[in-house]
Design a protein around this motif. Structure first.
Motif, PDB file in Angstrom:
ATOM      1  N   ILE A   3      -6.361  38.314 -30.603  1.00 14.99           N
ATOM      2  CA  ILE A   3      -6.822  36.901 -30.020  1.00 14.99           C
ATOM      3  C   ILE A   3      -7.805  36.201 -31.055  1.00 14.99           C
ATOM      4  N   VAL A   4      -7.010  34.704 -31.461  1.00 14.17           N
ATOM      5  CA  VAL A   4      -7.734  34.577 -32.652  1.00 14.17           C
ATOM      6  C   VAL A   4      -8.318  33.428 -32.829  1.00 14.17           C
ATOM      7  N   ILE A   5      -9.536  33.156 -33.129  1.00 15.53           N
ATOM      8  CA  ILE A   5     -10.304  32.224 -33.314  1.00 15.53           C
ATOM      9  C   ILE A   5     -10.945  31.817 -34.998  1.00 15.53           C
ATOM     10  N   ASP A   6     -10.241  29.936 -34.695  1.00 13.38           N
ATOM     11  CA  ASP A   6     -10.301  29.713 -36.182  1.00 13.38           C
ATOM     12  C   ASP A   6     -11.770  28.947 -36.319  1.00 13.38           C
ATOM     13  N   LYS A   7     -11.797  28.365 -37.108  1.00 11.25           N
ATOM     14  CA  LYS A   7     -12.405  27.061 -37.616  1.00 11.25           C
ATOM     15  C   LYS A   7     -11.875  25.684 -36.687  1.00 11.25           C
ATOM     16  N   GLN A   8     -10.743  25.750 -35.932  1.00 10.09           N
ATOM     17  CA  GLN A   8     -10.240  24.619 -35.506  1.00 10.09           C
ATOM     18  C   GLN A   8     -10.979  24.606 -34.242  1.00 10.09           C
ATOM     19  N   ASP A   9     -11.090  26.247 -33.631  1.00 14.43           N
ATOM     20  CA  ASP A   9     -11.397  26.642 -32.960  1.00 14.43           C
ATOM     21  C   ASP A   9     -13.133  26.416 -32.644  1.00 14.43           C
ATOM     22  N   PHE A  10     -13.709  26.821 -33.271  1.00 10.86           N
ATOM     23  CA  PHE A  10     -15.234  26.238 -33.659  1.00 10.86           C
ATOM     24  C   PHE A  10     -15.594  24.787 -32.949  1.00 10.86           C
ATOM     25  N   GLU A  11     -14.620  24.044 -34.316  1.00 12.08           N
ATOM     26  CA  GLU A  11     -15.191  22.888 -33.586  1.00 12.08           C
ATOM     27  C   GLU A  11     -14.397  21.914 -32.816  1.00 12.08           C
ATOM     28  N   TRP A  12     -14.229  22.268 -31.841  1.00 11.98           N
ATOM     29  CA  TRP A  12     -13.031  22.012 -31.001  1.00 11.98           C
ATOM     30  C   TRP A  12     -14.419  21.993 -29.755  1.00 11.98           C
ATOM     31  N   ALA A  20     -19.045  19.475 -38.018  1.00 12.49           N
ATOM     32  CA  ALA A  20     -19.535  21.003 -39.051  1.00 12.49           C
ATOM     33  C   ALA A  20     -18.793  21.455 -40.179  1.00 12.49           C
ATOM     34  N   HIS A  21     -19.840  21.785 -41.204  1.00 21.06           N
ATOM     35  CA  HIS A  21     -19.303  21.568 -42.668  1.00 21.06           C
ATOM     36  C   HIS A  21     -18.814  23.339 -42.799  1.00 21.06           C
ATOM     37  N   ASP A  22     -17.939  23.692 -43.612  1.00 21.98           N
ATOM     38  CA  ASP A  22     -16.922  24.934 -43.961  1.00 21.98           C
ATOM     39  C   ASP A  22     -18.539  26.368 -43.714  1.00 21.98           C
ATOM     40  N   GLU A  23     -19.462  25.701 -44.199  1.00 21.88           N
ATOM     41  CA  GLU A  23     -20.336  26.919 -45.244  1.00 21.88           C
ATOM     42  C   GLU A  23     -20.801  27.515 -43.298  1.00 21.88           C
ATOM     43  N   VAL A  24     -20.759  26.804 -42.127  1.00 18.67           N
ATOM     44  CA  VAL A  24     -21.472  26.564 -41.283  1.00 18.67           C
ATOM     45  C   VAL A  24     -20.529  27.903 -39.883  1.00 18.67           C
ATOM     46  N   TYR A  25     -19.196  27.347 -40.587  1.00 19.17           N
ATOM     47  CA  TYR A  25     -18.178  27.990 -39.556  1.00 19.17           C
ATOM     48  C   TYR A  25     -18.583  29.922 -40.828  1.00 19.17           C
ATOM     49  N   GLU A  26     -17.860  29.865 -41.540  1.00 24.26           N
ATOM     50  CA  GLU A  26     -18.093  31.198 -42.433  1.00 24.26           C
ATOM     51  C   GLU A  26     -19.420  31.706 -42.083  1.00 24.26           C
ATOM     52  N   SER A  27     -20.681  30.881 -41.522  1.00 27.32           N
ATOM     53  CA  SER A  27     -21.824  31.963 -41.928  1.00 27.32           C
ATOM     54  C   SER A  27     -21.868  32.173 -40.787  1.00 27.32           C
ATOM     55  N   VAL A  28     -21.280  31.632 -39.102  1.00 26.24           N
ATOM     56  CA  VAL A  28     -21.235  32.440 -37.827  1.00 26.24           C
ATOM     57  C   VAL A  28     -19.767  33.059 -37.851  1.00 26.24           C
ATOM     58  N   LYS A  29     -18.666  32.694 -38.143  1.00 28.16           N
ATOM     59  CA  LYS A  29     -18.266  34.263 -37.704  1.00 28.16           C
ATOM     60  C   LYS A  29     -18.203  35.330 -37.449  1.00 28.16           C
ATOM     61  N   CYS A  70     -17.010  31.698 -28.857  1.00 29.78           N
ATOM     62  CA  CYS A  70     -17.847  30.604 -29.924  1.00 29.78           C
ATOM     63  C   CYS A  70     -19.416  29.566 -29.764  1.00 29.78           C
ATOM     64  N   ILE A  71     -19.185  29.303 -28.003  1.00 26.01           N
ATOM     65  CA  ILE A  71     -20.818  28.991 -28.381  1.00 26.01           C
ATOM     66  C   ILE A  71     -21.663  30.383 -28.223  1.00 26.01           C
ATOM     67  N   GLY A  72     -21.132  31.298 -27.806  1.00 23.54           N
ATOM     68  CA  GLY A  72     -22.289  32.396 -27.904  1.00 23.54           C
ATOM     69  C   GLY A  72     -22.640  32.814 -28.935  1.00 23.54           C
ATOM     70  N   PRO A  87     -26.930  12.658 -36.800  1.00 27.08           N
ATOM     71  CA  PRO A  87     -26.626  12.074 -35.814  1.00 27.08           C
ATOM     72  C   PRO A  87     -24.610  12.437 -35.060  1.00 27.08           C
ATOM     73  N   THR A  88     -23.816  12.841 -36.351  1.00 32.72           N
ATOM     74  CA  THR A  88     -22.479  13.588 -36.560  1.00 32.72           C
ATOM     75  C   THR A  88     -22.588  15.348 -36.516  1.00 32.72           C
ATOM     76  N   GLY A  89     -23.200  15.724 -36.779  1.00 30.99           N
ATOM     77  CA  GLY A  89     -23.094  17.253 -36.872  1.00 30.99           C
ATOM     78  C   GLY A  89     -24.455  17.372 -37.718  1.00 30.99           C
ATOM     79  N   PHE A  90     -24.306  19.357 -37.747  1.00 32.37           N
ATOM     80  CA  PHE A  90     -24.626  20.028 -38.436  1.00 32.37           C
ATOM     81  C   PHE A  90     -24.333  20.648 -39.611  1.00 32.37           C
ATOM     82  N   GLY A  91     -25.268  21.100 -40.602  1.00 32.13           N
ATOM     83  CA  GLY A  91     -24.587  21.729 -41.443  1.00 32.13           C
ATOM     84  C   GLY A  91     -25.650  22.370 -42.023  1.00 32.13           C
ATOM     85  N   ILE A  92     -25.641  23.406 -43.238  1.00 34.45           N
ATOM     86  CA  ILE A  92     -26.503  24.094 -43.302  1.00 34.45           C
ATOM     87  C   ILE A  92     -27.440  23.876 -45.027  1.00 34.45           C
ATOM     88  N   VAL A  93     -28.287  23.749 -44.744  1.00 34.99           N
ATOM     89  CA  VAL A  93     -29.332  23.769 -45.889  1.00 34.99           C
ATOM     90  C   VAL A  93     -28.971  24.203 -47.901  1.00 34.99           C
TER      91      VAL A  93
END
Length: 279
Positions: A3-12, A20-29, A70-72, A87-93
């Motif tokens: 079962i593969v969960i990628d960045k597209q799954d995370f964003e959706w 979401a910026h790439d660093e968010v997904y990489e930090s959460v993966k 992903c949410i969990g 208002p359009t998303g989030f990122g990491i400082v």
């Protein structure tokens, strides 16, 4: 397991994930991977894993399962990230010129995501129901009562307005109503209704439709009022449903609960061998 969960799954999956910026997904993966393992072990089991893997991409079961994971995973690390919310998303400082989001905004995001997690889990469990998964210990733990999270978040009168806190507050009411029904109609009959639901057994579910809906109605009534539901018209309808359909509710009619509800009152008559003379 594949079962593969990628960045597209995370964003959706996340309400603000499309920006979401790439660093968010990489930090959460790593947390997503951990959540995937946990849900596979605690919820799916071997049977459920096979169902998820066999489901086509884009089907409801696979989409909601990935959303739940992903949410969990994101919620596990939410407080550890220095998030900047827009208002359009989030990122990491990532520099000294941007300040992390306020506690209030992070609190609001967390509450939103916890509700979204409840809804994703409710739909995932609902779609997992099958003869194969429904007979497993995972299914029994996931669906403990006839009043389900899927009904609460998707089918009840105010489903769209409910939050995860509302679901938490419903738990004592759900448990009390379940116990009242078990005492009155027996464990065997109650467990068979649940077994039919977990297995998505259409023949039994068709026969049990009225009882299942009345169970939900009684639970909602108990949540809305402090009155004893056993004194309501809904309770009397439930009694008429089970008392009047001996073939459908054979487990109740053959139970100790049925015998207890139909004990004949002792009549103190002169012709009785146990007649009591009071002078």
């Amino acid at each position: 397991m594949d079962i593969v969960i990628d960045k597209q799954d995370f964003e959706w999956s996340l309400p603000v994930g499309m920006s979401a910026h790439d660093e968010v997904y990489e930090s959460v993966k790593p947390a997503i991977d951990t959540a995937l393992d946990n849900y596979c072990i605690s919820l799916l089991g071997d049977v459920g894993i096979q169902q998820i893997m066999a489901a086509e991409e884009g089907t409801a079961l696979k989409r909601y399962f990935k959303m739940m994971v992903c949410i969990g995973g994101f919620l596990q690390v939410l407080r550890q990230l220095d998030l900047v919310l827009t208002p359009t998303g989030f990122g990491i400082v990532s520099n000294d010129t941007v300040s992390p989001a306020s506690k209030q905004r992070v609190d609001a995001l967390e509450a939103q995501l916890r509700t979204a997690l409840c809804r994703a889990r409710a739909m995932t469990v609902h779609l997992l129901r099958s003869n194969e998964w429904g007979c497993t210990a995972k299914a029994v733990r996931a669906i403990r009562y006839a009043y389900t999270d899927h009904y609460f978040f998707f089918a009840s009168a105010s489903s769209g307005a409910y939050s995860y806190k509302d679901w938490q507050n419903m738990q004592p009411v759900i448990q009390r109503t379940d116990e009242l029904l078990r005492v009155r109609f027996g464990d065997e009959q109650t467990d068979d209704l649940l077994d039919a639901y977990r297995r998505d057994d259409h023949d039994r579910l068709t026969a049990y439709t009225t009882a299942l809906q009345l169970t939900c109605d009684l639970t909602d009534r108990a949540a809305a009022s402090s009155e004893d539901v056993r004194g309501t018209a809904l309770w009397r309808r439930m009694e008429r449903e089970l008392e009047g359909n001996g073939e459908v509710y054979a487990l109740y009619h053959g139970s100790d609960a049925y015998k207890a509800a139909h004990v004949e009152t002792f009549g103190n008559k002169k012709e009785s061998t146990a007649f009591l003379f009071n002078g």
